[in-house]
Design an enzyme around this catalytic site. Structure first.
Site, PDB file in Angstrom:
ATOM      1  N   THR A 128       3.155  66.957 -50.759  1.00 35.81           N
ATOM      2  CA  THR A 128       3.411  65.565 -50.407  1.00 35.81           C
ATOM      3  C   THR A 128       2.319  64.999 -49.501  1.00 35.81           C
ATOM      4  OG1 THR A 128       5.782  65.988 -50.554  1.00 35.81           O
ATOM      5  CG2 THR A 128       5.091  63.977 -49.423  1.00 35.81           C
ATOM      6  N   ASP A 168      -0.341  68.900 -41.966  1.00 35.82           N
ATOM      7  CA  ASP A 168      -0.269  67.716 -41.117  1.00 35.82           C
ATOM      8  C   ASP A 168      -0.552  68.031 -39.659  1.00 35.82           C
ATOM      9  OD1 ASP A 168       2.019  68.929 -40.184  1.00 35.82           O
ATOM     10  OD2 ASP A 168       3.404  67.558 -41.154  1.00 35.82           O
ATOM     11  N   ASP A 191      -0.585  71.371 -48.896  1.00 32.46           N
ATOM     12  CA  ASP A 191       0.769  70.878 -49.085  1.00 32.46           C
ATOM     13  C   ASP A 191       0.781  69.941 -50.290  1.00 32.46           C
ATOM     14  OD1 ASP A 191       3.436  70.449 -48.619  1.00 32.46           O
ATOM     15  OD2 ASP A 191       3.125  68.900 -47.120  1.00 32.46           O
TER      16      ASP A 191
END
Length: 606
Positions: A286, A494, A284
């Site tokens: 971010t 995440d 990812d």
């Protein structure tokens, strides 16, 4: 033998049992044996009591050395357990303080952490500022600055300033407890390569017994009963497959322990083996490639006479306050910094990857991503966006750059402004990607950001492929698409929104943020959300698998060489037959050599 599951003790029991029974027979019923077996000088038939005793002693010695070595492999868990202090200083509502046993600390209590003191459990700083050494948990060598509102991890070391914290998790819920549990489970798990050793062991013991019988018969025909017994017992003892059984689990135990001390938590041994074969890593943007701390760069109004920058920011922040997205938090923090008014919002709505909406004083306020330009998309129909020309937005203000995220603010269907949010790229990202490329690994960025922003970041970092504007539910399909191309894929996310993609990937790697560890949705959890952690995990995988292959080679080579020697193939050349006691010592040494090689993993350089 009753359960048809022969192991190393089967061979030892048969060997020592044969020596003992033969010796008892020579002692109590010597008349059963021919005079040719008697010693020319003493007239006594040689017995092997001392061989049976010494072999048993050496086997026990080997077991003791193995247990001692195993205790060293679990030293990582012991060190982790020792990180948490035994007591904590509780601050009561009346201002009084009391030192109590850590086991009696409850969630919601306030603790005082003094200078240079260990943090007792997980929580949040409610008063004070300090720097905390988290190296013992995350592997991060530099102390981390913590202010009011920041999360702290139990077992970490406070700096030279005191602070107050609110307890959030205790006991088995803490990050440290989860790490200990995870390392223990990983050390008990079995890597696929262990199946090779299991398959060999299933046939190995019966084969050795057959070889021992053949050696006995050959020596009985061409030599004597004494030589036949010595050869058979030596074959049974020296071929003990304990080194083969230790080869994989010892390396797994050491490797997972070393990983835990460096912020790499392995959930199961299979992931450690598969990671070595990965050729594509999906990450990812971010929080992984970037700092994960976006900040507002510009607030733009399309009609200053009707809507000032402050009004655009106030409306956006009022709605975004109800969202948990990092960009939303950046907008809210900018509003607080500028001290603009936050309005009451009714009928808040949010569609992941699309935007948010709500009613403020009866007006419909919507904040959507800059890459969503129409309401024609099926998903967007749940939260219709305003129609706006992308070129008009990008040309309106020079502060709108390709590498920033754009949030469009509308009121009752009319665009009133836009907010640009930038997230700085981590200094370590470029070096980590270059290193992954040197190792022949393709790096793919998958993000929900607009294509222009994603392309700008990818260009700066040298990323191979970009999947932009990807909805969370589509991430698994993108991973499957890469796998269909024949790639072995590791997915790093995440562990919550990315759970389907993590499950689809060959190896799922979750990033832990603070105390919110996404252990269940991943094969590997990294305590630091950056590419350095992925590099550490891959290096750990390669070194561990290399160590296992070395151990298996030692074990197989030892038996391939040892069994023929024990059977007596060197007797025609040198005129000596291997003593069962020497065979037992050699067997013990083979186990110790495998253990010693596994322990070398503790010195792996990340």
């Amino acid at each position: 033998m009753k359960n048809l599951s022969p192991n190393m003790f089967t061979l030892i029991a048969i060997g020592t049992g044969a020596a003992l029974i033969y010796s008892l027979a020579t002692l109590f019923v010597p008349g059963l044996f021919p005079d040719t077996l008697r010693d020319a000088h003493s007239g006594i038939i040689p017995a092997y009591f001392e061989a049976a005793a010494v072999i048993t002693t050496l086997v026990l010695l080997g077991q003791m050395l193995e247990l001692k070595a195993r205790s060293q492999t679990s030293s990582a868990i012991k060190e982790l357990l020792r990180l948490a202090p035994e007591t904590a200083t509780v601050v009561f509502d009346d201002g009084s303080e009391e030192v109590i046993d850590l086991r009696h600390v409850m969630a919601g209590q306030t603790l005082r952490i003094k200078a240079n003191e260990k943090v007792p459990t997980d929580g949040e700083i409610i008063d004070g500022e300090t720097s905390i050494d988290e190296s013992m948990v995350t592997g991060e060598s530099m102390p981390v600055t913590k202010r009011t509102g920041a999360k702290v991890i139990g077992g970490t070391l406070n700096g030279n300033r005191s602070f107050l914290m609110r307890v959030e998790k205790v006991g088995k819920e803490t990050l440290l407890a989860q790490i200990v549990k995870m390392v223990g489970e990983a050390q008990r798990s079995r890597a696929p390569i262990q199946r090779l050793a299991d398959a060999v062991s299933a046939y190995f013991v019966p084969t050795v017994i057959v070889v021992a019988i053949v050696a006995f018969v050959v020596w009985l025909i061409f030599g004597s009963l004494t030589y036949a017994i010595v050869a058979a017992v030596s074959v049974l003892i020296i071929a003990c497959p304990c080194a083969l059984g230790l080869a994989t689990p010892m390396s797994i135990m050491v490797g997972t322990g070393v990983g835990a001390k460096n912020g790499v938590l392995i959930k199961k041994a299979e992931a450690l083996e598969l990671l070595e074969t990965v050729d594509t890593i999906v990450v990812d943007k971010t929080g992984t490639l970037t700092e994960g701390k976006p900040r507002v760069e510009a607030v733009i109004t399309f009609d200053p006479s009707e809507n000032s920058e402050s009004n655009v920011l106030a409306l956006a922040a009022s709605v975004e306050k109800h969202s948990e997205h990092p960009l939303a938090d950046a907008i809210v923090q900018e509003a607080l910094r500028r001290k603009v008014e936050i309005f009451r919002v009714a009928d808040f709505r949010s569609i992941t990857g699309v935007g948010v909406a709500g009613l403020i004083n009866g007006k419909d306020i919507r904040i959507t991503g800059g890459h969503r330009y129409s309401d024609e998309d099926e998903v967007l129909s749940k939260l219709p966006t305003i129609r706006v020309d992308a070129a008009r937005i990008l040309m309106f203000d020079e502060r709108i750059r390709p590498d920033v995220s754009l949030s469009i603010v509308s009121q009752d269907g009319q665009v009133i402004g836009a907010i640009t949010v930038a997230d700085a790229i981590k200094p370590s990202s470029k070096a980590a990607i270059d290193e992954l490329h040197r190792k022949g690994i393709e790096v793919v960025m998958m993000t929900g950001d607009n294509q222009a922003t994603a392309d700008a970041v990818a260009s700066e970092l040298g990323i191979d492929k970009v999947f932009a504007e990807v909805m969370p539910e589509d991430k698994a399909a993108k991973v499957k698409e890469l796998q269909a191309m024949g790639k072995r894929v590791a997915m790093a996310g995440d562990g919550v929104n990315d759970a389907p993609a993590l499950a689809q990937a060959d190896v799922g790697i979750a990033f832990a943020s603070g105390t919110d560890v996404a252990i269940e949705s991943s094969d590997i959890t990294l305590l630091r959300p950056d590419l350095d952690g992925i590099l550490k995990a891959r290096n750990l995988s390669r070194n561990t698998m290399k160590n296992i292959r070395q151990n298996l080679f030692f074990a197989f080579a030892y038996n391939l060489i040892g069994v023929p020697i024990a059977a007596g193939v060197l007797f025609p050349i040198f005129g000596v037959l291997l003593s069962p006691m020497i065979a037992s010592a050699a067997m013990t040494f083979s186990s110790v050599s495998v253990i010693a090689n596994a322990l070398r993993l503790r010195k792996v350089n990340f």
